[in-house]
Design an enzyme around this catalytic site. Structure first.
Site, PDB file in Angstrom:
ATOM      1  N   CYS A   2      52.788  58.069   4.514  1.00 22.78           N
ATOM      2  CA  CYS A   2      53.757  58.911   3.840  1.00 22.78           C
ATOM      3  C   CYS A   2      53.716  58.687   2.323  1.00 22.78           C
ATOM      4  O   CYS A   2      53.696  57.553   1.850  1.00 22.78           O
ATOM      5  CB  CYS A   2      55.189  58.703   4.305  1.00 22.78           C
ATOM      6  SG  CYS A   2      55.421  58.987   6.050  1.00 22.78           S
ATOM      7  N   ARG A  33      47.980  59.547   1.566  1.00 23.67           N
ATOM      8  CA  ARG A  33      48.823  58.613   2.322  1.00 23.67           C
ATOM      9  C   ARG A  33      49.272  59.183   3.670  1.00 23.67           C
ATOM     10  O   ARG A  33      49.868  58.488   4.480  1.00 23.67           O
ATOM     11  CB  ARG A  33      50.051  58.236   1.499  1.00 23.67           C
ATOM     12  CG  ARG A  33      49.709  57.554   0.190  1.00 23.67           C
ATOM     13  CD  ARG A  33      50.964  57.212  -0.561  1.00 23.67           C
ATOM     14  NE  ARG A  33      51.719  56.192   0.136  1.00 23.67           N
ATOM     15  CZ  ARG A  33      51.583  54.891  -0.077  1.00 23.67           C
ATOM     16  NH1 ARG A  33      50.733  54.451  -0.962  1.00 23.67           N
ATOM     17  NH2 ARG A  33      52.315  54.033   0.599  1.00 23.67           N
ATOM     18  N   TRP A  81      52.903  60.974   7.411  1.00 20.18           N
ATOM     19  CA  TRP A  81      52.044  60.478   8.486  1.00 20.18           C
ATOM     20  C   TRP A  81      53.015  60.201   9.635  1.00 20.18           C
ATOM     21  O   TRP A  81      53.873  59.316   9.540  1.00 20.18           O
ATOM     22  CB  TRP A  81      51.324  59.201   8.062  1.00 20.18           C
ATOM     23  CG  TRP A  81      50.310  58.737   9.066  1.00 20.18           C
ATOM     24  CD1 TRP A  81      49.022  59.168   9.182  1.00 20.18           C
ATOM     25  CD2 TRP A  81      50.504  57.774  10.112  1.00 20.18           C
ATOM     26  NE1 TRP A  81      48.409  58.535  10.235  1.00 20.18           N
ATOM     27  CE2 TRP A  81      49.287  57.672  10.826  1.00 20.18           C
ATOM     28  CE3 TRP A  81      51.580  56.992  10.527  1.00 20.18           C
ATOM     29  CZ2 TRP A  81      49.106  56.827  11.915  1.00 20.18           C
ATOM     30  CZ3 TRP A  81      51.409  56.146  11.617  1.00 20.18           C
ATOM     31  CH2 TRP A  81      50.186  56.063  12.285  1.00 20.18           C
ATOM     32  N   ASN A 107      59.759  56.880   4.062  1.00 24.27           N
ATOM     33  CA  ASN A 107      58.480  56.296   4.485  1.00 24.27           C
ATOM     34  C   ASN A 107      58.810  55.006   5.218  1.00 24.27           C
ATOM     35  O   ASN A 107      59.528  54.171   4.681  1.00 24.27           O
ATOM     36  CB  ASN A 107      57.616  55.997   3.249  1.00 24.27           C
ATOM     37  CG  ASN A 107      56.367  55.210   3.600  1.00 24.27           C
ATOM     38  OD1 ASN A 107      55.883  55.271   4.717  1.00 24.27           O
ATOM     39  ND2 ASN A 107      55.844  54.471   2.633  1.00 24.27           N
ATOM     40  N   GLY A 108      58.309  54.853   6.445  1.00 22.46           N
ATOM     41  CA  GLY A 108      58.568  53.623   7.192  1.00 22.46           C
ATOM     42  C   GLY A 108      59.089  53.929   8.578  1.00 22.46           C
ATOM     43  O   GLY A 108      58.956  55.051   9.080  1.00 22.46           O
ATOM     44  N   GLU A 496      31.035  47.427   9.535  1.00 23.85           N
ATOM     45  CA  GLU A 496      31.558  48.359   8.535  1.00 23.85           C
ATOM     46  C   GLU A 496      30.852  49.715   8.654  1.00 23.85           C
ATOM     47  O   GLU A 496      31.480  50.767   8.556  1.00 23.85           O
ATOM     48  CB  GLU A 496      31.398  47.749   7.133  1.00 23.85           C
ATOM     49  CG  GLU A 496      31.734  48.659   5.962  1.00 23.85           C
ATOM     50  CD  GLU A 496      33.176  49.136   5.921  1.00 23.85           C
ATOM     51  OE1 GLU A 496      33.989  48.742   6.771  1.00 23.85           O
ATOM     52  OE2 GLU A 496      33.499  49.958   5.033  1.00 23.85           O
ATOM     53  N   LYS A 500      32.864  53.195   9.432  1.00 19.80           N
ATOM     54  CA  LYS A 500      32.795  54.388   8.569  1.00 19.80           C
ATOM     55  C   LYS A 500      32.450  55.622   9.408  1.00 19.80           C
ATOM     56  O   LYS A 500      33.028  56.693   9.218  1.00 19.80           O
ATOM     57  CB  LYS A 500      31.740  54.226   7.463  1.00 19.80           C
ATOM     58  CG  LYS A 500      32.074  53.257   6.359  1.00 19.80           C
ATOM     59  CD  LYS A 500      33.115  53.712   5.366  1.00 19.80           C
ATOM     60  CE  LYS A 500      34.503  53.291   5.752  1.00 19.80           C
ATOM     61  NZ  LYS A 500      35.001  52.030   5.317  1.00 19.80           N
ATOM     62  N   GLU A 503      35.477  56.646  11.645  1.00 21.69           N
ATOM     63  CA  GLU A 503      36.567  57.225  10.851  1.00 21.69           C
ATOM     64  C   GLU A 503      36.256  58.643  10.401  1.00 21.69           C
ATOM     65  O   GLU A 503      37.121  59.500  10.375  1.00 21.69           O
ATOM     66  CB  GLU A 503      36.764  56.405   9.563  1.00 21.69           C
ATOM     67  CG  GLU A 503      37.494  55.134   9.712  1.00 21.69           C
ATOM     68  CD  GLU A 503      37.739  54.494   8.355  1.00 21.69           C
ATOM     69  OE1 GLU A 503      38.891  54.410   7.942  1.00 21.69           O
ATOM     70  OE2 GLU A 503      36.762  54.080   7.699  1.00 21.69           O
ATOM     71  N   HIS A 519      23.473  39.769  25.619  1.00 20.56           N
ATOM     72  CA  HIS A 519      24.608  39.313  26.427  1.00 20.56           C
ATOM     73  C   HIS A 519      25.434  40.494  26.941  1.00 20.56           C
ATOM     74  O   HIS A 519      26.571  40.310  27.361  1.00 20.56           O
ATOM     75  CB  HIS A 519      25.465  38.344  25.607  1.00 20.56           C
ATOM     76  CG  HIS A 519      24.689  37.146  25.147  1.00 20.56           C
ATOM     77  ND1 HIS A 519      24.378  36.096  25.980  1.00 20.56           N
ATOM     78  CD2 HIS A 519      24.089  36.864  23.960  1.00 20.56           C
ATOM     79  CE1 HIS A 519      23.659  35.201  25.323  1.00 20.56           C
ATOM     80  NE2 HIS A 519      23.458  35.659  24.079  1.00 20.56           N
ATOM     81  N   LYS A 622      45.831  56.425   4.296  1.00 22.06           N
ATOM     82  CA  LYS A 622      45.188  55.427   3.443  1.00 22.06           C
ATOM     83  C   LYS A 622      45.845  54.060   3.563  1.00 22.06           C
ATOM     84  O   LYS A 622      45.184  53.046   3.619  1.00 22.06           O
ATOM     85  CB  LYS A 622      45.237  55.920   1.994  1.00 22.06           C
ATOM     86  CG  LYS A 622      44.582  54.995   0.992  1.00 22.06           C
ATOM     87  CD  LYS A 622      43.087  55.005   1.150  1.00 22.06           C
ATOM     88  CE  LYS A 622      42.386  54.085   0.195  1.00 22.06           C
ATOM     89  NZ  LYS A 622      41.018  53.808   0.667  1.00 22.06           N
TER      90      LYS A 622
HETATM   91  O1  M6R Z   1      44.774  48.538   2.073  1.00 27.23           O
HETATM   92  P1  M6R Z   1      44.109  47.584   3.014  1.00 27.23           P
HETATM   93  O2  M6R Z   1      42.837  47.040   2.492  1.00 27.23           O
HETATM   94  O3  M6R Z   1      45.033  46.483   3.482  1.00 27.23           O
HETATM   95  O4  M6R Z   1      43.765  48.456   4.294  1.00 27.23           O
HETATM   96  C1  M6R Z   1      43.211  47.883   5.440  1.00 27.23           C
HETATM   97  C2  M6R Z   1      42.684  48.942   6.381  1.00 27.23           C
HETATM   98  O5  M6R Z   1      43.717  49.776   6.803  1.00 27.23           O
HETATM   99  C3  M6R Z   1      41.591  49.789   5.720  1.00 27.23           C
HETATM  100  O6  M6R Z   1      40.534  49.011   5.257  1.00 27.23           O
HETATM  101  C4  M6R Z   1      41.053  50.823   6.727  1.00 27.23           C
HETATM  102  O7  M6R Z   1      40.355  50.184   7.750  1.00 27.23           O
HETATM  103  C5  M6R Z   1      40.196  51.853   6.008  1.00 27.23           C
HETATM  104  N1  M6R Z   1      40.513  53.155   6.486  1.00 27.23           N
HETATM  105  C6  M6R Z   1      38.739  51.619   6.194  1.00 27.23           C
HETATM  106  O8  M6R Z   1      37.952  52.618   5.653  1.00 27.23           O
END
Ligand code: M6R
Length: 627
Positions: A2, A33, A81, A107-108, A496, A500, A503, A519, A622
């Protein structure tokens, strides 16, 4: 989670800003956000006017074009969100109360909303949405009505204080009332809120990008604070009305930094900003003799010398940084280093004490899971050092020390430049500890720092060859699953790469430690299965390279199509790969700064080829400010 914006201005302040324009511009910048719905409310002629629409901000803009709101100098806006209640028009914020005279955004998560709702229902309040926010709006209206004798100017503030005393959970709340033109009242607990200071106008935002077009003077608010803004005043109290103060700071980037700058997406722009992000994160951290200086660390040298264990806590991409940090810190400093997802750490009764250094890594500085883990670690007596990209955010404020990364604002939901900047900061921390504790001689540290300083140019070399990766991605746009393998620091890089792809392209992707293959995961390999393999330098120690080459052969023998990320000059891998992407030579420990980049480009290009929005992938936000 949010985005929140608030604005108040004076008609004669010379700016001629209109509340709706300011709020919509702020929402545009904060949309990363959350993008399940967007809404605004303004005050005009003693009335609240609002509009809200499910879906992206563009839906709200279309609605406002068809049904414009009146001009105003007081307004609030929200981009959502969804938590309580689906992403519908009705559940979108603002929520109205007090017969439509009060508008509130949030927000929250209000944890005790069910019992408050029952209480309010018993008083005859009716609700239109399924949200916890509407309950907070009704509670605020109830408190406002309870104090009808109070001077109008402070009535909403007092009502907010009383409402907040009853709310449990995480919340940033912003409210306006038809009785009070030129006033926005806000509150924060466990959720972000910053004030922007203007001239004859003031602003509120979830972060500074909510008002960066208008001012770079910001005030960081503390936990459990209420702020009332008018065009000429910012008054801060605690939840009980006692005066409180915020910390003013200057935002060191401007609106241009939050624009796409000619790139088709923020993600592409941010991938291309990585050489600068690494360079800026290294800047000013050595003295004239080349020794590391970390003045900003507010933990004494004697405490850092006595540390007998490091625990890195983080989530998502930041947690993969932690895994890279573990390899580097243990190798350079010989301090046992654990890495744990913040949400697991807190709930398993971890063993930490005064001799533990907890390193909390967070781009946003607002991730609720990490914040809660930070609090838990400090309660156990551990010192907490944050590695963070966002000045004025909560995690650094609640930590004992902070090492800021200087990646600049990261707008795309998928983290890229923050990842490389965080890894850089983790290396700096590891080398600093090695220097302080005498694990390495100055000349050894200087050699590594020189290598580190050379990486921005090497990342640029990788970027200059991005078309190679983009073509590969376009040719693979219909694949349904991609696997990623790596060993040593290549393992977090593999994970990672997989994250990516999940996501952005919404396809099955998994990262494995290459040694783990036999394994179990090797059963996944079938004819044509694409497998990315991050190959360590053949110049490294411990026959790591040979082991990974064996792993490539194992998957190939079972039909996999292998795409290999290898170091320039590594001719041995050619025979076993459908495609090889070469990265410049660098020491094994620093290789994640280079090997990650083609994987970022690949995910971005594949998602783009599939027609997806890489900046705002579905279901994500985000900054994850709820647990
Ligand atoms: O703001 P932060 O680094 O604490 O966020 C952690 C994760 O939410 C963040 O890295 C998330 O996995 C991203 N979407 C990755 O691209």
């Amino acid at each position: 989670m949010c985005g929140i914006v608030g604005y108040v201005g004076r008609a004669d302040n010379g700016h001629q800003h209109k509340a709706l324009d300011v709020v919509l511009e702020g929402l545009r910048r904060l949309e990363y956000r959350g993008y399940d719905s967007a809404g605004v409310a303004v005050l005009a002629d003693g009335e609240v006017f609002s509009a809200k629409k499910a879906g992206k901000l563009s839906n709200l803009l279309n609605e406002l074009e068809e049904n414009p709101l009146p001009e105003s100098l007081t307004g609030i806006g929200h981009t959502r969100w969804a938590t309580h209640g689906g992403p519908t028009d009705l559940n979108a914020h603002p929520h109205l109360a007090d017969g439509g005279k009060l508008a509130l955004i949030h927000n929250g998560i209000i944890e005790n909303f069910a019992e408050l709702k029952e209480e309010l229902l018993a008083k005859g309040v009716t609700f239109l949405s399924e949200t916890d926010t509407e309950v907070a709006a009704a509670l605020l209206a109830d408190e406002y009505q309870a104090d009808a004798d109070l001077e109008p100017k402070i009535r909403l503030t007092v009502a907010m204080q009383r409402a907040c005393q009853r709310l449990e959970g995480a919340f940033t709340l912003l409210a306006i009332h038809a009785d009070l033109p030129g006033v926005v009242v806000a509150a924060r607990r466990n959720s972000p809120l910053v004030v922007g200071l203007g001239d004859g106008e003031n602003f509120l935002g979830s972060d500074v990008s909510g008002f960066i077009d208008y001012t770079r003077r910001a005030v960081e608010l503390g936990q459990d604070q209420i702020v009332t803004i008018t065009p000429d005043e910012v008054v801060i109290t605690d939840f009980f009305g006692l005066p409180a103060t915020g910390k003013e700071y200057h935002v060191d980037w401007d609106a241009a930094a939050a624009e796409k700058d000619g790139y088709p997406s923020f993600m592409e722009k941010e991938i291309h900003e990585q050489p600068r992000a690494i360079r800026d994160t290294l800047l000013g951290r050595t003295d004239a003799n080349g020794a590391l200086i970390l003045d900003e660390l507010r933990i004494s040298e004697s405490i850092l010398r006595s540390v007998d264990k490091i625990v890195v806590i983080a989530c998502g991409t930041s947690a993969y940084v932690g895994q890279v940090a573990k390899y580097a810190i243990e190798h350079w400093c010989r301090i046992p280093t654990e890495v744990e997802l913040s949400h697991e750490f807190r709930y398993r009764d971890p063993i930490v004490n005064e001799k533990t250094l907890v390193v909390a890594i967070s781009q946003s500085g607002e991730t609720m899971d990490t914040l809660m883990a930070v609090r838990h670690a400090r309660e156990q007596g551990a010192k907490v050092l944050a590695i963070c990209n966002t000045n004025g955010s909560t995690i650094p404020r609640e930590s004992d020390a902070v090492l800021y990364t200087h990646a600049g604002p990261e707008i795309a939901v998928a983290s890229t430049k923050a990842f490389l900047a965080q890894i850089t900061a983790a290396y700096v921390l590891g080398l600093y500890l090695a220097q302080l504790r005498g694990n390495k001689f100055a000349d050894e540290i200087r050699v590594i720092l020189d290598e580190l300083s050379a990486t921005p140019a090497k990342v640029q070399e990788v970027l200059d060859r991005e078309q190679e990766v983009k073509d590969l991605a376009a040719s693979m746009k219909d694949v349904e699953s991609v696997l990623f393998l790596g060993r040593h620091v290549g393992f977090p890089v593999a994970m990672e790469g997989a994250l990516k792809l999940k996501e952005l392209a919404y396809i099955h992707a998994e990262g494995f430690a290459a040694g783990e293959l036999k394994h179990g995961p090797i059963a996944l390999i079938d004819e044509g299965q694409p497998v990315f393999v991050v190959v360590p330098s053949p110049r490294g120690r411990d026959s790591l390279h040979a082991k990974v080459v064996s792993n490539i052969q194992e998957v190939r023998a079972r039909g996999a199509k292998t795409i290999v990320i290898a170091e320039e000059g590594d001719e041995a891998v050619r025979a076993y790969a459908e495609h090889v992407f070469y990265i410049p030579q660098t020491p094994t420990l620093l290789a994640p700064l280079l090997a990650t980049v083609p994987l970022q480009i690949f995910a971005c290009a594949l998602a783009t080829a599939k027609g997806f929005d890489v900046d705002q992938p579905r279901n994500l936000a985000k900054s994850v400010t709820v647990e």
